[in-house]
Design a protein around this motif. Structure first.
Motif, PDB file in Angstrom:
ATOM      1  N   HIS A 133       0.831  -1.214   0.000  1.00  0.00           N
ATOM      2  CA  HIS A 133       0.000   0.000   0.000  1.00  0.00           C
ATOM      3  C   HIS A 133       0.865   1.265   0.000  1.00  0.00           C
ATOM      4  O   HIS A 133       0.556   2.237  -0.690  1.00  0.00           O
ATOM      5  CB  HIS A 133      -0.951  -0.010   1.195  1.00  0.00           C
ATOM      6  N   GLU A 134       1.948   1.250   0.767  1.00  0.00           N
ATOM      7  CA  GLU A 134       2.846   2.405   0.804  1.00  0.00           C
ATOM      8  C   GLU A 134       3.501   2.615  -0.564  1.00  0.00           C
ATOM      9  O   GLU A 134       3.597   3.746  -1.037  1.00  0.00           O
ATOM     10  CB  GLU A 134       3.918   2.211   1.884  1.00  0.00           C
ATOM     11  N   ASP A 135       3.929   1.541  -1.214  1.00  0.00           N
ATOM     12  CA  ASP A 135       4.535   1.649  -2.543  1.00  0.00           C
ATOM     13  C   ASP A 135       3.536   2.203  -3.563  1.00  0.00           C
ATOM     14  O   ASP A 135       3.888   3.038  -4.402  1.00  0.00           O
ATOM     15  CB  ASP A 135       5.057   0.290  -3.008  1.00  0.00           C
ATOM     16  N   LEU A 136       2.291   1.760  -3.476  1.00  0.00           N
ATOM     17  CA  LEU A 136       1.251   2.278  -4.377  1.00  0.00           C
ATOM     18  C   LEU A 136       1.009   3.767  -4.144  1.00  0.00           C
ATOM     19  O   LEU A 136       0.870   4.548  -5.088  1.00  0.00           O
ATOM     20  CB  LEU A 136      -0.053   1.498  -4.199  1.00  0.00           C
ATOM     21  N   ARG A 137       0.958   4.162  -2.879  1.00  0.00           N
ATOM     22  CA  ARG A 137       0.750   5.576  -2.543  1.00  0.00           C
ATOM     23  C   ARG A 137       1.873   6.418  -3.128  1.00  0.00           C
ATOM     24  O   ARG A 137       1.635   7.457  -3.749  1.00  0.00           O
ATOM     25  CB  ARG A 137       0.653   5.758  -1.026  1.00  0.00           C
ATOM     26  N   LYS A 138       3.110   5.974  -2.953  1.00  0.00           N
ATOM     27  CA  LYS A 138       4.270   6.710  -3.496  1.00  0.00           C
ATOM     28  C   LYS A 138       4.201   6.778  -5.023  1.00  0.00           C
ATOM     29  O   LYS A 138       4.522   7.819  -5.615  1.00  0.00           O
ATOM     30  CB  LYS A 138       5.570   6.058  -3.040  1.00  0.00           C
TER      31      LYS A 138
END
Length: 142
Positions: free
Chosen positions: A133-138
């Motif tokens: 999820h963090e990678d997608l947000r970035k």
């Protein structure tokens, strides 16, 4: 803190665009308010929504999906527009909304809802899922 600011629909917004001079004045006022939000670094995005007669809903029941055509009956439950804001806290969001021109010709409501942050899920998510999820947000920020 990110918040979604929801302009609730009314009979006027569900009727569609109004070519009247009053509507043109409202667009001008809302444009100026949006400029203030952008200049203050608050507004991340936002738009008005077409009436529900132009929309669809997809209802889920297990593996089943069914499509429901608009218009949708409960106007007070509909959204006519939205903003995505970055504010320091809910009090700041409320103060900005109180400065907003009335978005409708008659009585109206604006709802403010905080967005979940990844930290809200730390206790229940696996490290892999949280990283995804963090990678997608970035990726979206780029």
């Amino acid at each position: 803190m990110k918040v979604m600011v929801l302009v609730k629909a009314t009979e006027d917004s569900e009727a569609g665009l109004d070519p009247s001079p009053e509507f043109a004045q409202l667009l001008e006022k809302m444009g100026k308010f949006n400029e203030e939000l952008v200049a203050a670094g608050i507004m991340l995005g936002g738009d008005g929504l077409k009436p529900s007669k132009d929309g669809k809903r997809v209802a889920f029941d297990g593996k089943s999906r069914s499509v429901i055509d608009g218009p949708f009956a409960e106007t007070r439950e509909l959204v006519a527009g939205y903003w995505l804001w970055e504010v320091k806290d809910m009090a700041e969001a409320v103060e900005w909304v109180k400065r907003c021109p009335n978005p409708m010709p008659g009585p109206s409501e604006i709802e403010i809802r905080p967005l979940y942050e990844l930290s809200d899920f730390e206790e229940m998510g696996t490290p892999e899922a949280l990283k995804r999820h963090e990678d997608l947000r970035k990726s979206l920020e780029r």
